[in-house]
Design a protein around this motif. Structure first.
Motif, PDB file in Angstrom:
ATOM      1  N   ARG A 135       0.800  -1.254   0.051  1.00  0.00           N
ATOM      2  CA  ARG A 135      -0.195  -0.074   0.040  1.00  0.00           C
ATOM      3  C   ARG A 135       0.822   1.330  -0.109  1.00  0.00           C
ATOM      4  NH1 ARG A 135      -3.984  -2.905   4.137  1.00  0.00           N
ATOM      5  NH2 ARG A 135      -5.655  -3.772   2.768  1.00  0.00           N
ATOM      6  N   VAL A 147      -1.807  -7.424  -3.626  1.00  0.00           N
ATOM      7  CA  VAL A 147      -2.882  -6.548  -4.085  1.00  0.00           C
ATOM      8  C   VAL A 147      -3.288  -6.817  -5.616  1.00  0.00           C
ATOM      9  CG1 VAL A 147      -1.991  -4.472  -2.478  1.00  0.00           C
ATOM     10  CG2 VAL A 147      -0.932  -5.001  -4.788  1.00  0.00           C
ATOM     11  N   THR A 148      -4.315  -6.216  -6.004  1.00  0.00           N
ATOM     12  CA  THR A 148      -4.783  -6.450  -7.272  1.00  0.00           C
ATOM     13  C   THR A 148      -4.709  -5.508  -8.089  1.00  0.00           C
ATOM     14  OG1 THR A 148      -7.028  -5.653  -6.944  1.00  0.00           O
ATOM     15  CG2 THR A 148      -6.545  -8.078  -6.269  1.00  0.00           C
ATOM     16  N   ASP A 153      -7.075  -2.818  -6.999  1.00  0.00           N
ATOM     17  CA  ASP A 153      -6.669  -2.319  -5.764  1.00  0.00           C
ATOM     18  C   ASP A 153      -5.537  -1.076  -6.070  1.00  0.00           C
ATOM     19  OD1 ASP A 153      -7.874  -3.843  -4.166  1.00  0.00           O
ATOM     20  OD2 ASP A 153      -6.150  -5.321  -3.854  1.00  0.00           O
ATOM     21  N   GLY A 209      -6.387   3.091  -5.673  1.00  0.00           N
ATOM     22  CA  GLY A 209      -5.397   3.776  -4.811  1.00  0.00           C
ATOM     23  C   GLY A 209      -4.786   5.040  -5.310  1.00  0.00           C
ATOM     24  N   TRP A 264     -10.674   3.826  -2.386  1.00  0.00           N
ATOM     25  CA  TRP A 264     -10.005   3.822  -1.362  1.00  0.00           C
ATOM     26  C   TRP A 264     -10.281   4.951  -0.386  1.00  0.00           C
ATOM     27  CZ3 TRP A 264      -4.549   1.842  -1.080  1.00  0.00           C
ATOM     28  CH2 TRP A 264      -4.310   0.564  -1.388  1.00  0.00           C
TER      29      TRP A 264
END
Length: 399
Positions: free
Chosen positions: A13, A47-48, A51, A55, A399
């Motif tokens: 992240r 994560v994909t 994602d 983000g 997000w």
């Protein structure tokens, strides 16, 4: 100092939060450019793609045609090809510049030892061994040298590179080699010393080497069969790290154990889906991490990659299993139910053991096989203007 990749959601992240799309689009081809470093986290499903884009878009609204979105599309496209072609991606999809028989079947020792005397090649191999990672441009240069200058079959190079990569994915890796080789694209990818000088640090520059020539000369070289050659330069070789076809003992993986799952609901975690467990998964569900012996014998990994995957998997699973497919199947028969997420690396086995949910998708499905990225891209983004529109297709949460 080598870049580090911690096998945690927090690290993934943080990398998403650090993406600067404008800088990425402007500098991504340079070895010191503003690339994301997300590929190990995407390959292993921490994560994909959705994602990542969600983000980034939370801070940087983007057109669906932005270069960052476009590059995410390549990973999805390679999975599209794998879905339609299956194991055929491990063979040449069509003819390349030369007959298959013109290419050597083994990677020469001087390449593996980083002693070719071509700085860009030797630097790339050293970086691969030291870090398990290479910038995409360096991968393309290395593949082009192997296939078109040294006339080694792309499959020999692709298999070797996959084993040492932290982010090795059979679709992305092997189809990228085919794109370079010209067996998965309309023409071979070539590069020369001027291209290296433009995008790489000085230590990689290769004046006076075999690649210090024109593209016309390189194209002619790629189409003219010749005797294989190697001239390792004097000096110390780079020691190629060994590859492991089974988890290191320190990971604590055990044989499949029917008693551990008897009468219980089971959720299987595998190396390509190491993100958060499903929301609302009851605490009594037994979470088991899975390594299929047959796959890892065929496709061994570096110890670095085993540690990366094993560390994250141990955070998710009550125990890690490593065993033959038949033994895993027998053990899981004792469970009340078994669920997991589908994964093409495990396609020969996983659907027979578990009820599999589809992996989260970013791009809408393109049912008809597309043999070029441009055709797939047009269909996957038809009617979409912004990255937010793309996220809305599969109702990806903000997000």
């Amino acid at each position: 100092m080598a870049e580090t990749f911690e096998p945690t959601l927090a690290a993934a992240r943080a990398r998403i939060a650090a993406v600067r799309p404008a800088a990425y689009a402007r500098t991504r081809n340079a070895l010191d450019g503003a690339v994301s470093g997300l590929s190990p986290y995407l390959t292993h499903g921490l994560v994909t793609l959705a994602d990542v884009l969600a983000g980034v878009v939370a801070h940087h609204p983007l057109s669906v045609q932005h270069k960052f979105v476009y590059e995410l599309g390549w990973r999805a496209y390679f999975r599209h090809v794998w879905q339609h072609r299956g194991a055929a991606i491990l063979r040449s999809l069509h003819a390349g510049p030369l007959p298959e028989s013109a290419y050597a079947s083994e990677l020469p020792r001087d390449i593996r030892d980083a002693r070719t005397g071509v700085p860009v090649v030797d630097q790339a191999v050293r970086m691969l061994y030291a870090t398990g990672m290479l910038h995409n441009h360096a991968r393309m240069w290395l593949a082009s040298y192997v296939v078109h200058v040294r006339q080694v079959h792309w499959r020999a190079g692709a298999d070797w590179l996959y084993g040492h990569l932290l982010d090795g994915d059979l679709a992305s890796n092997h189809l990228s080699w085919q794109w370079v080789a010209g067996t998965g694209s309309s023409k071979p990818y070539l590069f020369n010393a001027a291209n290296v000088a433009r995008y790489a640090p000085a230590a990689w520059h290769s004046p006076g080497s075999v690649i210090d020539t024109s593209y016309e000369a390189l194209d002619a070289m790629s189409r003219q069969p010749r005797l294989q050659w190697q001239m390792p330069v004097p000096g110390a070789s780079s020691v190629e790290p060994g590859l492991l076809g089974a988890p290191p003992a320190a990971m604590g993986a055990v044989a499949p154990n029917a008693a551990a799952v008897a009468g219980r609901e089971v959720w299987l975690v595998h190396p390509w889906r190491l993100g958060e467990l499903p929301a609302g998964l009851p605490p009594e569900v037994r979470v088991v991490g899975l390594f299929v012996a047959h796959f890892h014998r065929a496709w061994p990994w570096s110890e670095r990659r085993w540690r990366f995957v094993g560390s994250r998997m141990a955070e998710l699973a009550a125990e890690l299993w490593h065993g033959e497919a038949a033994d895993i199947a027998t053990a899981l028969k004792a469970a009340r139910s078994v669920r997991s997420i589908t994964e093409p690396h495990l396609a020969p086995w996983l659907p027979g053991w578990a009820d599999c949910e589809a992996a989260p998708a970013l791009f809408p499905p393109v049912d008809q096989r597309c043999d070029s990225f441009s055709k797939w891209w047009r269909r996957a983004t038809r009617g979409l203007d912004s990255a937010a529109d793309l996220l809305a297709v599969n109702e990806v949460p903000a997000w």
